[in-house]
Structures are given as structure tokens and as C-alpha cells.
Design an enzyme around this catalytic site. Structure first.
Site, PDB file in Angstrom:
ATOM      1  NE  ARG A   1     -12.315  31.393 -23.258  1.00  0.00           N
ATOM      2  CZ  ARG A   1     -12.814  30.234 -23.682  1.00  0.00           C
ATOM      3  NH1 ARG A   1     -12.333  29.655 -24.777  1.00  0.00           N
ATOM      4  NH2 ARG A   1     -13.774  29.627 -23.004  1.00  0.00           N
TER       5      ARG A   1
ATOM      6  CG  ASP B   1     -18.164  26.092 -23.264  1.00  0.00           C
ATOM      7  OD1 ASP B   1     -18.589  25.498 -24.272  1.00  0.00           O
ATOM      8  OD2 ASP B   1     -16.964  26.409 -23.122  1.00  0.00           O
TER       9      ASP B   1
END
Length: 543
Positions: free
Chosen positions: A168, A449
Site C-alpha cells: 500500500r 493507526d
């Protein structure tokens, strides 16, 4: 360091050891070609986001696009067939690209591993380049690691049963400040994607998989079209057949939810499906509609996957993906194992099982976990309920989701001081860790996160903006939130002691968080606000 040998390319940070092999002359030339071809379009699309936000601020609600109705209504077209190593994706593990994590994730027993340069990675120069070294070594099957503290050694499992690697890159909105092309910072997306593709595309095909990606933060099918153009040019430049790349798009913005068909269509020969990026999706709903009191959500803990707007989003994603022959991936359960409390650990694992059971029963082809110890838990649920490599054949033709369903904010729950304090704690602790170069942080027995920190600060902003009344009758004001923030910082300082506290980034984190919770100033992304603090390249924000 100036890359004088490559006209127009300047590297503003040191490159040492194995990093030099990653940032080679040939790789930089490749990046420069992609930048020059596509940065203007990227900037235009980012400006389009600003204009779209102005419409939302005026009360213009999103809807399915009339100009692309012909794409949605055409049953004939399909995405690409599943690629090697991507047919069965029932459990995917995600995490940052540090060396130990890469090895543990590949060894975890998960079917795939999303190696993350985005929300679980603080994009320091060292993290980004070392991450590229780690992924190259992983594909070469030479990666190993020795813990400098205890001497423990890590290497890839000998039986070869490794997770398929998916990368990603950062989203279109992020720059890589340390590399300039013609005096302009290169896109973080192109930097992360380009370096990985340049060094690993052929090797991944040799080992029986391919160059696979997750694409974050898309807000329209035009942004997917840009990615598809980048893919085509990159493959052409390296003489790699078009369609070798595969990409799964995270549907993690409310606007993208109205363009799922179109996003798959733009990526057709490169599409490997869509994913329910649940935490960013909740953040996006708060952010995009932050000026409207009709979109105020209760405590984060009350915004589950079964509330109306989340349930509609999940059903539409599964139906859309399976109609187009591609994977519909579930999302992340944030729970992590709790080693020192057996009862609390049981509660956490039961929540993970329930979440994964909901996903597989709904028709998802796979799910995410954030910790290697949860791979087995998720596998047990999917193996028991999914006897085929995927369930793309589950068409969900019973589903009919309208624009109003996607915008249904009838969410049961309340706003409490406990919820406010939790948001402050998560936001503060995460920002402090991010400023120290850590992008994936366990807080209150959840793996947090950037997305979950974004929810925290955005809810605080929204509640202050609209002077929301909470369960005990108090009204949320900027002064009230700053008072609670002061109390949280004082508590941490008392727990740590003055000397240890002085070595942390809490004071700086407090200043940044305080600037974002008054209902006035609002950064589009907390990571773009903080980024200058971990680069030293740009002038730091005034806070």
C-alpha cells in the site's frame, strides 16, 4: 544530496548502505518520468477535492453520478480474473514495513500481507527507504533480522508457505518531501509505488505472484483512472505486459462509496476488488460533513459495522464487487491479544470472532487482522464458513442500496465524557508516537493507526463546532476540551515522571492536537499537518 547526474532531480536527504541500491540512478529516472507524466493531473484532482468539499459545505449531498449511469447499468463488463496468489484471500494481515514485521507477517499463516507505507507507517525518510529494502529482500527470499536487544533471529519459514505480498503506497494527497523533480516534491504515491514496482515487478512474477497493490484514500473514479494510467505507463516503460499489476481499492471515503462500479471499471484489467476500509470511512463521513449538525456521530465505540450507514456501505460493496467478478474484502478488527489479563483477552478475541463471522456471512471473500496471533482466530471462522477459495458467486441480488441509505446517520448511542477522554487519549498518544517515527501503536488494547487517530480528533472538532450536549448535560466547548487535554497530559507526566516525560514528544503532540479540536482550524489530514516535523525539509506549521 543533489542528484546532479539526473537533470531536474534533487535528493534532499542522505542515502546510505542498501538504500543506495533502492535509490539508484535508473530508479530515480523512472520516478522522474512518472512524476512529469502525471503530477499535473494529480494536482488537478486534489484541487477538485477542494471544490467538492465546498459543495458539501453548502449542503449539496453526494449521489450516484448521472453521467456514469451507463457504466453502473451495464451488466456485461467485468474486472480482471483473480491473479496468481490472489485467488484465496480469506485472511490478510496488515502492518508497517519494518524488517521484523515483514518477516513475521509473511510467516504468519495469513494468505496475504499488506505491507503498508501509508496509515500504519510514519513516513520518515529512513522508514520509507528501509521499507523498500525490506520488501526487495522479502521478494528475493533473503530477508533476515537479528534483534539487537536480545539477539533473537528472524527468517522466512522453511516450508515456503508465505503470504502473498501486497503493497500500500501513500495516498494522492501526500508528497515525498525529500525528492524534488524540477523543483517540486514528488508524489508520495508515485515514490512508494514506483520504487517497489521498479525493483520488484519482474521478481514477483518469477516467484509465481506479481506486483500487487492496495490503493488508499480515493475520492472518485477519476483518481482510480489516474492510477490506471500510472500502471499502464509503468508496465510499458519496463516492458512488462499490461495487466500484470493488480490493485485492490480501499473504499474508505464516503464519496468513493457512490462510485464503486466506476472505480472498478477504470481499473478493469488491473482490478483485484474493493476493501471496506472501515475506520477511514467513518473518519471521512465526519470530515466531509463536519459543517452539518445532521451528521454528528456518538462515541466512536458506538459506531459499529451494523449501524445503518455502515451496513449499507458493506452490502453495496459486496454486491458491486461480486457482480463485477472481483473480491470484496472485509475490514480491520482493531482488537489485539491482551497477554496479562485472561478474561479481557477472551472478550477481545470473542469480538474478533463475531466481527469475522459477520463478514463471512455477509459475503466477504476475506478479512483483515493487525496482529499475527489473530490470524488463527480469523482463519478458524472463515475456514468453517467458507469452503471455496472465495465467494464471488454470492451475488447479493437481494441488496438495493440507495443514496439515502449510505447517508443514514440514525446511529444509536451517546456522547459521554468517557468517550471524549478516550478520543483525547488516543489522539494524543498516537500523535506523540507518530512524531517519534511510529505509525502503528497499541493503545487501550486496540491497534491504532492514523485512521483511528483521525476519527478521534475529528469527532472532538465536530462536537466543539456544534456545541454538542453530552449525556451528563454538559455542552462541548473548545475550553472544555482543552481542559480535558491538559488533564490527560498532566496524568501522563505524573505517570512517567518529569525526566522521562521530558524525553517524549507529548508537549508537541498536545500543541498539535489542541489546534485541531476547537471547531475552527481543521487540517484535511493529521499526517499532512505533522509531516514537516519528521522531515526537516519544509517550514513547520504554526501552531
Amino acid at each position: 544530496m543533489s542528484s546532479n547526474s539526473i537533470p531536474g532531480v534533487t535528493v534532499l536527504a542522505p542515502v546510505t548502505g542498501p538504500q543506495e541500491q533502492i535509490l539508484s540512478r535508473e530508479a530515480l529516472e523512472f520516478l522522474a518520468k512518472l512524476h512529469r507524466a502525471f503530477n499535473h493531473t494529480r494536482k488537478t484532482l486534489l484541487q477538485r477535492r477542494i471544490l467538492r468539499q465546498q459543495e458539501l459545505d453548502r449542503g449539496v449531498l453526494p449521489d450516484f453520478l448521472p453521467e456514469t449511469a451507463h457504466i453502473r447499468e451495464n451488466d456485461a463488463w467485468r474486472g480482471a480474473s483473480p491473479a496468481p496468489g490472489m485467488i484465496d484471500r480469506r485472511v490478510e494481515i496488515t502492518g508497517p514495513v519494518d524488517r521484523k514485521m515483514v518477516i513475521n507477517a509473511l510467516n504468519s499463516g495469513a494468505y496475504t500481507y499488506m505491507a503498508d507505507f501509508e496509515d500504519s507507517n510514519a513516513p520518515t525518510w529512513e522508514n520509507n527507504l528501509d521499507g523498500q529494502v525490506n520488501l526487495r529482500d522479502a521478494n528475493l527470499r533473503t530477508i533476515s533480522y537479528t534483534n539487537p536487544g536480545n539477539g533473537k533471529k528472524y527468517s522466512l519459514r522453511a516450508d515456503g508457505k508465505l503470504a502473498t505480498l501486497i503493497v500500500r503506497p501513500r495516498g494522492w494527497h501526500l508528497d515525498e518531501a525529500h525528492v524534488l523533480v524540477d523543483g517540486v516534491p514528488i508524489s508520495g504515491s508515485i515514490f512508494d509505488f514506483g520504487l517497489y514496482f521498479f525493483h520488484n515487478a519482474r521478481r514477483t512474477v518469477e516467484i509465481g505472484i506479481g506486483p500487487y497493490f492496495y490503493l488508499p484514500k480515493l475520492e472518485s473514479h477519476l483518481e482510480a483512472r489516474l492510477w490506471n494510467d500510472v500502471f499502464n505507463v509503468s508496465q510499458d516503460l519496463l516492458n512488462i505486459p499490461r495487466g500484470t499489476i493488480r490493485a485492490t481499492v480501499l473504499i474508505e471515503t464516503i464519496l468513493a462509496a457512490f462510485e464503486m462500479d466506476e472505480i472498478i471499471y477504470e481499473l478493469r484489467q488491473h482490478s483485484s476488488g474493493l476493501n471496506c476500509g472501515r475506520w477511514d470511512y467513518i473518519f471521512s463521513v465526519i470530515k466531509k460533513f463536519r459543517q452539518s449538525s445532521n451528521f454528528i456521530l456518538p462515541n466512536r465505540a458506538d459506531v459499529s459495522m451494523t449501524v445503518p450507514f455502515m451496513d449499507a456501505y458493506v452490502k453495496l460493496l459486496i454486491k458491486t464487487c461480486h457482480r463485477r467478478g472481483v473480491h470484496a474484502m472485509g475490514g480491520m478488527a482493531a482488537q489485539i491479544p491482551i497477554k496479562n489479563d485472561q478474561n479481557a483477552n477472551k472478550v477481545a478475541l470473542d469480538k474478533v470472532r463475531a466481527d469475522k463471522l459477520r463478514e463471512v456471512k455477509a459475503g466477504h471473500d476475506g478479512t483483515w487482522v493487525a496482529h499475527p496471533d489473530l490470524v488463527k482466530v480469523a482463519l478458524e471462522v472463515f475456514n468453517e464458513n467458507l469452503k471455496t477459495p472465495n465467494q464471488i458467486y454470492v451475488r447479493r441480488e437481494d441488496v438495493n442500496v440507495s443514496a439515502l441509505d449510505l447517508l443514514n446517520m440514525n446511529v444509536p448511542g451517546s456522547i459521554t465524557e468517557t468517550g471524549i477522554r478516550n478520543n483525547i487519549s488516543v489522539g494524543l498518544t498516537y500523535i506523540e508516537s507518530w512524531l517519534r517515527g511510529l505509525g502503528c501503536v497499541p493503545i487501550h488494547n486496540l491497534m491504532e493507526d492514523a485512521a483511528t487517530a483521525e476519527i478521534s480528533r475529528s469527532q472532538l472538532w465536530q462536537w466543539a463546532k456544534h456545541r454538542t450536549r453530552i449525556a451528563d448535560g454538559k455542552t462541548v466547548t473548545p475550553e472544555y476540551l482543552i481542559k480535558l487535554l491538559d488533564e490527560e497530559v498532566s496524568k501522563i507526566e505524573k505517570q512517567q515522571g518529569a525526566q522521562r516525560f521530558g524525553q517524549t514528544k507529548y508537549t508537541l503532540a498536545k500543541r498539535y492536537l489542541a489546534s485541531q479540536i476547537t471547531g475552527k482550524e481543521y487540517a484535511e489530514f493529521i499526517t499532512t499537518l505533522l509531516y514537516p516535523e519528521i522531515t526537516g525539509v519544509h517550514q513547520k506549521a504554526k501552531i
